[in-house]
Motif scaffolding. Structure first.
Motif, PDB file in Angstrom:
ATOM      1  N   VAL A   1       0.868  -1.187   0.000  1.00 10.93           N
ATOM      2  CA  VAL A   1       0.000   0.000   0.000  1.00 10.93           C
ATOM      3  C   VAL A   1       0.900   1.231   0.000  1.00 10.93           C
ATOM      4  CG1 VAL A   1      -1.829   1.236   1.186  1.00 10.93           C
ATOM      5  CG2 VAL A   1      -1.771  -1.261   1.268  1.00 10.93           C
ATOM      6  N   SER A   2       0.837   2.009  -1.069  1.00 14.14           N
ATOM      7  CA  SER A   2       1.688   3.194  -1.172  1.00 14.14           C
ATOM      8  C   SER A   2       1.045   4.386  -0.465  1.00 14.14           C
ATOM      9  CB  SER A   2       1.970   3.526  -2.645  1.00 14.14           C
ATOM     10  OG  SER A   2       0.769   3.812  -3.329  1.00 14.14           O
ATOM     11  N   ASP A   3       1.889   5.311  -0.031  1.00 20.15           N
ATOM     12  CA  ASP A   3       1.442   6.432   0.802  1.00 20.15           C
ATOM     13  C   ASP A   3       0.878   7.561  -0.044  1.00 20.15           C
ATOM     14  OD1 ASP A   3       1.249   7.820   3.329  1.00 20.15           O
ATOM     15  OD2 ASP A   3       2.857   9.100   2.600  1.00 20.15           O
ATOM     16  N   VAL A   4      -0.151   8.195   0.467  1.00 19.73           N
ATOM     17  CA  VAL A   4      -0.628   9.486  -0.039  1.00 19.73           C
ATOM     18  C   VAL A   4      -0.632  10.457   1.142  1.00 19.73           C
ATOM     19  CG1 VAL A   4      -2.024   8.480  -1.882  1.00 19.73           C
ATOM     20  CG2 VAL A   4      -3.051   8.887   0.340  1.00 19.73           C
ATOM     21  N   ASN A   5      -0.600  11.728   0.839  1.00 21.79           N
ATOM     22  CA  ASN A   5      -0.472  12.739   1.899  1.00 21.79           C
ATOM     23  C   ASN A   5      -1.831  12.982   2.555  1.00 21.79           C
ATOM     24  OD1 ASN A   5       0.897  14.542   3.485  1.00 21.79           O
ATOM     25  ND2 ASN A   5       0.571  16.258   2.107  1.00 21.79           N
ATOM     26  N   ASP A   6      -2.146  12.148   3.554  1.00 27.06           N
ATOM     27  CA  ASP A   6      -3.448  12.265   4.220  1.00 27.06           C
ATOM     28  C   ASP A   6      -3.322  12.490   5.727  1.00 27.06           C
ATOM     29  OD1 ASP A   6      -2.421   9.793   4.743  1.00 27.06           O
ATOM     30  OD2 ASP A   6      -4.278   8.688   4.428  1.00 27.06           O
ATOM     31  N   ASN A   7      -2.117  12.841   6.192  1.00 25.27           N
ATOM     32  CA  ASN A   7      -1.920  13.107   7.616  1.00 25.27           C
ATOM     33  C   ASN A   7      -1.231  14.457   7.793  1.00 25.27           C
ATOM     34  OD1 ASN A   7      -2.595  10.530   9.331  1.00 25.27           O
ATOM     35  ND2 ASN A   7      -1.613   9.798   7.470  1.00 25.27           N
ATOM     36  N   ASN A   8      -1.798  15.314   8.658  1.00 21.74           N
ATOM     37  CA  ASN A   8      -1.171  16.592   8.983  1.00 21.74           C
ATOM     38  C   ASN A   8       0.018  16.367   9.901  1.00 21.74           C
ATOM     39  OD1 ASN A   8      -4.151  17.107   8.474  1.00 21.74           O
ATOM     40  ND2 ASN A   8      -3.335  19.168   8.387  1.00 21.74           N
ATOM     41  N   PRO A   9       1.031  17.254   9.830  1.00 19.77           N
ATOM     42  CA  PRO A   9       2.084  17.212  10.844  1.00 19.77           C
ATOM     43  C   PRO A   9       1.459  17.434  12.220  1.00 19.77           C
ATOM     44  CG  PRO A   9       2.738  18.585   8.986  1.00 19.77           C
ATOM     45  CD  PRO A   9       1.291  18.272   8.793  1.00 19.77           C
ATOM     46  N   ASP A  10       2.048  16.837  13.244  1.00 20.30           N
ATOM     47  CA  ASP A  10       1.448  16.895  14.577  1.00 20.30           C
ATOM     48  C   ASP A  10       2.531  17.218  15.602  1.00 20.30           C
ATOM     49  OD1 ASP A  10      -0.454  16.720  16.543  1.00 20.30           O
ATOM     50  OD2 ASP A  10      -0.166  14.570  16.848  1.00 20.30           O
ATOM     51  N   PHE A  11       2.257  18.250  16.438  1.00 22.34           N
ATOM     52  CA  PHE A  11       3.170  18.595  17.528  1.00 22.34           C
ATOM     53  C   PHE A  11       2.804  17.781  18.765  1.00 22.34           C
ATOM     54  CE2 PHE A  11       3.389  22.286  14.790  1.00 22.34           C
ATOM     55  CZ  PHE A  11       4.747  22.563  14.767  1.00 22.34           C
ATOM     56  N   ILE A  12       3.812  17.436  19.563  1.00 20.85           N
ATOM     57  CA  ILE A  12       3.576  16.620  20.757  1.00 20.85           C
ATOM     58  C   ILE A  12       2.713  17.374  21.760  1.00 20.85           C
ATOM     59  CG2 ILE A  12       4.684  15.483  22.712  1.00 20.85           C
ATOM     60  CD1 ILE A  12       7.059  14.911  20.949  1.00 20.85           C
ATOM     61  N   ALA A  13       2.965  18.682  21.921  1.00 23.84           N
ATOM     62  CA  ALA A  13       2.192  19.477  22.881  1.00 23.84           C
ATOM     63  C   ALA A  13       1.851  20.819  22.249  1.00 23.84           C
ATOM     64  CB  ALA A  13       2.979  19.687  24.166  1.00 23.84           C
ATOM     65  N   ASN A  14       0.732  21.373  22.658  1.00 21.94           N
ATOM     66  CA  ASN A  14       0.296  22.668  22.155  1.00 21.94           C
ATOM     67  C   ASN A  14      -0.614  23.314  23.218  1.00 21.94           C
ATOM     68  OD1 ASN A  14      -0.290  24.879  20.602  1.00 21.94           O
ATOM     69  ND2 ASN A  14      -1.312  23.739  18.950  1.00 21.94           N
TER      70      ASN A  14
END
Length: 706
Positions: free
Chosen positions: A447-460
């Motif tokens: 299964v090849s990747d598509v850009n479906d995930n936002n970057p995520d910070f550990i804390a905010n």
């Protein structure tokens, strides 16, 4: 001729209608057409135009990768991808390929992509008259007793012709003579010649007769073969053996053990002695496979299995059995034994996978075709019927094709690479035999990747505590975001923005490394000017289109002791404060002399001001003291100094305090210790510790000095 053209026109019309229906009702078109070509056709001979007959656009064949995908059969034919013409690639020998079967069909599977279409082409190899009839032996000897009555029949060798239909043996002709006629008997699909005695033989008149038997096929032009027959006339034995049946039929399962009895034939002769003693023989003209598989007991008439029997090799065996007596001359009769082989489930299904791609994007829609699956089983009936399934817990399914045992492997549900990046799909093929046989084949799908995930910070948000007076250009913070995607879709860049997403004016004094997320301050911060501020960092991946998220950073500037106290009163001049106060000699203890006021811009401990007071006391030489006795006055004062801060009271006591006085090393460190030495100068410093931004000093004078 016109009728043939009309028939062909109707045929093409139905083919076109068939494909139109398929195009309307299926996303993956699948159809079958049929051509006919003569064997021995030259290499390069055109079989048919597949593209034209299917209504395909010739100009798109190359781009859509029009090709043959079937197995070894594709070596006989090739397709021109430029015009869709199917042509002969190798010489075709129908007899070699089809082993005398009535129909000789070569099945070809073709594929055209984008969109996917599967088409099946059946090529019927037509027979040509390229073989002449041939007898097993060039000569045959026949012994006939002179007492044999007219009407007696004697079997002759049958000619064999590998061609089929009208091109096979159609008739026999016997050379002209006065004693014998020719009789032809049909046994199934064969014609067997018999010599028919039409008048009594006279050995004494003619002991030997020579005849020629000619076998003729039905081809155009005719082909023929001859057999030289020599007939020897014998005396006596005038009764022939007689079989109990002219044709014996028996069913025999494949894979039976060697030496298994198939059947027992029986013939009797009413003669006595050697003339009535019968022996049995297999026809020497039979196919060599028969002699390899079966053996006949010449005395008992039992037919036994000699070697293993495989239904997939031969389904029916035909044995010609001769029974002869031992008379002189011997008399012979024949019968036929038909052995029908019964299939047993001894072949597991075979699975063939034609992969279009073993990589599927995770955003593929359900129903996306991954592979073409074909299954086959060499067995027959239920033993050859195959049910095809997939292993459990995979988001794929098999879609049956219009042709039996053909499937498309398609996605069934949406895919998520971050949950599962690879599937091992096991294809299970099980026949309907008893007991059933099963085959397995595993196909790996990535299964090849598509850009479906936002970057995520550990804390905010993030909180940063930063000491003021930081070094300009040094890093103050590193932010990191994580992306569940891979490769460019997870390659993150950073920038400082406003809350509304526009570039931030913080960029004038903050800098961020777009690759590492390390933030540097381009100037030093001053707590007394700026105590807190806020900025936002945007993390953007490199996918297309890109995805992003941001984090809020709250910055708190921490104070350092970087500000000197400022004396507010007395008024300072040139960095120091100096004041002159006069007091009466007779003041009471606790009299307020003056106040010292100071301020520090720092906070906390950076702002617990220390006040050092240098005090000079003097009197005029002509002024006589009313309160101090001159005899005890040596120019110094014995005194104590106290000060208050809130509800706490501190006192500094010491005789003859000098500049060298130091704080005591005690637990509270609030008492000033004065060294025991005298100074003749008029001034003495008094260090005072004040916890507030201002303090008041009261001087207590004592009358006695030591």
């Amino acid at each position: 001729m016109r009728s043939e053209e009309q028939r062909r026109g109707w045929k093409y019309w139905w083919i076109a209608l068939y494909f139109s229906i398929l195009l309307c009702f299926g996303p993956h078109v699948s159809a079958q057409i049929r051509y006919t070509i003569s064997e021995e056709a030259k290499e390069g001979s055109v079989v048919g135009n597949i593209a034209k007959d299917l209504g395909l656009d010739v100009n798109t064949l190359v781009d859509r990768r029009f090709r043959i995908v079937s197995g070894s059969e594709d070596t006989l034919f090739q397709v021109n991808p430029n015009n869709g013409v199917l042509y002969v690639h190798k010489r075709i020998d129908r007899e070699e390929r089809c082993d005398g079967n009535t129909a000789c069909i070569v099945n070809i599977k073709t594929v055209i992509e984008d969109p996917l279409e599967v088409h099946y082409v059946a090529v019927d190899v037509a027979d040509v008259n390229d073989h002449a009839p041939r007898f097993p032996e060039k000569k045959q000897k026949v012994e006939i007793a002179e007492s044999t009555q007219p009407g007696a029949r004697f079997q002759l060798q049958a000619a064999r012709d590998p061609d089929i239909g009208v091109n096979s043996v159609r008739s026999y002709k016997l050379s002209q003579n006065e004693y014998f006629d020719l009789e032809i008997r049909d046994r199934g699909d064969e014609k067997n010649p018999f010599l028919l005695l039409k008048r009594l033989l006279d050995r004494e008149n003619q002991a030997e007769h020579k005849l020629i038997l000619t076998a003729i096929d039905g081809g155009s032009p005719h082909r023929s073969g001859i057999l030289n027959i020599t007939i020897t006339v014998l005396d006596n034995n005038d009764n022939r053996p007689v079989f109990s049946q002219e044709v014996y039929t028996v069913n025999l399962q494949e894979k039976v053990p060697v030496d298994t009895i198939v059947i027992k034939v029986n013939a009797t002769d009413i003669d006595e002695g050697l003339n009535g003693e019968v022996r049995y023989m297999l026809d020497g003209n039979l196919n060599s496979k028969v002699n390899d598989i079966f053996v006949l007991d010449s005395v008992s008439g039992e037919i036994r299995v000699k070697d293993k029997i495989d239904f997939e090799d031969v389904e029916v065996y035909r044995l010609d059995i001769f029974a002869s007596d031992k008379g002189t001359p011997p008399m012979t009769v024949d019968c036929r034994v038909i052995v029908k082989i019964l299939d047993v489930n001894d072949n597991a299904p075979e699975i063939e996978i034609t992969s279009l791609s073993n990589v599927i994007p995770e955003n593929s829609k359900p129903g996306t075709v991954i592979s073409l699956i074909s299954v086959s089983d060499k067995d027959s009936a239920a033993n050859g019927k195959v049910v095809c399934t997939l292993s459990a817990n995979v988001p794929f399914e098999l879609k049956p094709s219009v042709q039996d045992n053909m499937y498309s492997l398609v996605s069934k549900t949406p895919l998520d690479r971050e949950a599962t990046s690879q599937y091992e799909i096991t294809i299970i093929a099980t026949d309907l035999g008893q007991p059933p046989l099963t085959s397995f084949k595993t196909l790996t799908v990535q299964v090849s990747d598509v850009n479906d995930n936002n970057p995520d910070f550990i804390a905010n948000p993030l909180e940063l505590y930063l000491l003021e007076n930081n070094v300009p250009g040094a890093s103050i913070l590193s932010v990191t975001a994580f992306d569940k995607d891979v490769n460019d879709n997870a390659l993150i860049s950073y920038q400082i923005i406003r809350k509304d997403g526009t570039p931030n004016d913080m960029a004038s004094f903050l800098n961020i490394n777009s690759e590492t997320g390390v933030i540097s301050a381009l100037k030093g911060f001053d707590f007394e000017t700026l105590k807190t501020f806020q900025f936002h960092v945007l993390a953007t991946d490199s996918g297309s289109p890109s995805l992003s998220s941001n984090v809020t950073v709250n910055v708190f500037i921490l104070d350092q002791n970087d500000n000197a106290p400022v004396i507010l009163y007395p008024v300072s001049a040139n960095g120091s404060a100096e004041g002159v106060e006069e007091i009466p000699r007779n003041v009471n203890a606790g009299h307020l002399v003056t106040k010292v006021r100071a301020y520090d811009a720092d906070i906390g401990y950076n702002g617990c001001i220390i006040v050092l007071i240098e005090m000079q006391c003097s009197k005029s030489t002509d002024y006589s003291s009313k309160y101090l006795q001159d005899k005890n006055y040596d120019g110094t004062l014995c005194h104590s100094i106290q000060y208050r801060s809130g509800d706490k009271r501190y006192m500094l006591v010491g005789p003859r305090m000098s500049v060298g006085s130091t704080l005591a090393p005690g637990s509270n460190r609030n008492t000033l210790v004065i060294p025991d030495r005298r100074r003749r100068d008029s001034g003495e410093p008094f260090p005072l510790k004040c916890p507030a931004h201002g303090c008041s000093v009261r001087l207590h004078w004592h009358e006695s000095c030591s």
